[in-house]
Design an enzyme around this catalytic site. Sequence first.
Site, PDB file in Angstrom:
ATOM      1  N   HIS A 103       0.610  -1.274   0.009  1.00 20.24           N
ATOM      2  CA  HIS A 103      -0.008  -0.121   0.089  1.00 20.24           C
ATOM      3  C   HIS A 103       0.909   0.913  -0.070  1.00 20.24           C
ATOM      4  CE1 HIS A 103      -3.356  -2.305   2.481  1.00 20.24           C
ATOM      5  NE2 HIS A 103      -3.750  -2.551   1.323  1.00 20.24           N
ATOM      6  N   LYS A 115     -16.027  -7.773   4.387  1.00 22.24           N
ATOM      7  CA  LYS A 115     -15.015  -8.086   4.545  1.00 22.24           C
ATOM      8  C   LYS A 115     -15.005  -7.329   6.585  1.00 22.24           C
ATOM      9  CE  LYS A 115     -11.190  -7.619   1.871  1.00 22.24           C
ATOM     10  NZ  LYS A 115      -9.720  -6.861   1.716  1.00 22.24           N
TER      11      LYS A 115
HETATM   12  O1  PNS Z   1      -8.932  -2.910   0.017  1.00 19.73           O
HETATM   13  P1  PNS Z   1      -9.964  -3.900  -0.450  1.00 19.73           P
HETATM   14  O2  PNS Z   1     -10.751  -3.883   0.667  1.00 19.73           O
HETATM   15  O3  PNS Z   1      -9.627  -4.716  -1.802  1.00 19.73           O
HETATM   16  O4  PNS Z   1     -10.783  -1.967  -0.564  1.00 19.73           O
HETATM   17  C1  PNS Z   1     -12.257  -2.740  -0.895  1.00 19.73           C
HETATM   18  C2  PNS Z   1     -13.205  -1.129  -1.434  1.00 19.73           C
HETATM   19  C3  PNS Z   1     -12.821  -0.914   1.078  1.00 19.73           C
HETATM   20  C4  PNS Z   1     -12.272  -0.111  -1.708  1.00 19.73           C
HETATM   21  C5  PNS Z   1     -14.058  -1.963  -1.553  1.00 19.73           C
HETATM   22  O5  PNS Z   1     -15.013  -2.842  -0.621  1.00 19.73           O
HETATM   23  C6  PNS Z   1     -15.494  -0.049  -1.198  1.00 19.73           C
HETATM   24  O6  PNS Z   1     -15.487   0.325  -1.908  1.00 19.73           O
HETATM   25  N1  PNS Z   1     -16.442  -0.485  -0.511  1.00 19.73           N
HETATM   26  C7  PNS Z   1     -17.035   0.257  -0.381  1.00 19.73           C
HETATM   27  C8  PNS Z   1     -18.176   0.287  -0.378  1.00 19.73           C
HETATM   28  C9  PNS Z   1     -18.643   0.437  -1.828  1.00 19.73           C
HETATM   29  O7  PNS Z   1     -19.117   1.671  -2.509  1.00 19.73           O
HETATM   30  N2  PNS Z   1     -19.323  -0.935  -2.630  1.00 19.73           N
HETATM   31  C10 PNS Z   1     -19.627  -0.411  -3.826  1.00 19.73           C
HETATM   32  C11 PNS Z   1     -18.213  -1.106  -5.039  1.00 19.73           C
HETATM   33  S1  PNS Z   1     -18.730  -0.700  -6.186  1.00 19.73           S
END
Ligand code: PNS
Length: 167
Positions: free
Chosen positions: A21, A45
């Site tokens: 990251h 998660k």
């Molecule tokens: O580090 P990660 O777990 O791969 O990140 C994934 C994350 C948190 C960016 C994704 O799950 C997300 O955007 N979550 C927020 C909820 C949302 O907007 N969901 C629709 C995505 S199209």
Amino acid sequence: MADKSVLAVYPGSFDPITYGHIDVIKRSMTIFPNLVVAVVGNPYKQSLFDFEERVDMIQAAIGNKKNIRIDMCSGLLIDYVRSIDAKVIIRGLRAISDFEYEFQMALSNNKLNSSIETLFMMSSAQYSYVSSKLIKEIALLGGDISAFVPRPVALKLNDKLKKYKRF
Ligand code: PNS
């Protein structure tokens, strides 16, 4: 030349932040000098660390940087990005296995708001296999995680996992 007016968001679970990251953050800063690192809730998660702990670890890992803000978001990412007037979402890509999910997210976010672009950054080769999930597993089983996370993060992770360790 970097466009100083474009604000980019680097979202993720950061549970916890890794050298992978940090590499994406550093490289993103060379393109987008104004960056928000957003700790985002992922509804699928279960996080080990709460939002504040994850923010604190990111802060400890990257130090105080004038042009980086660390924030939290618990709703729809695209709404958050629009609310802070950012134009770009940055996501790191480690391997082909990341692609399917990232592709779906990028297209879905684009459908929700087509004025915000998702840009993908290939992970640097030395971090292409690093994941928060495996680091937690290594730490839980007593392995050395110093190659994967900065020291303050390793200390916090080992401390957090103490209660789960049975040996
Ligand atoms: O580090 P990660 O777990 O791969 O990140 C994934 C994350 C948190 C960016 C994704 O799950 C997300 O955007 N979550 C927020 C909820 C949302 O907007 N969901 C629709 C995505 S199209």
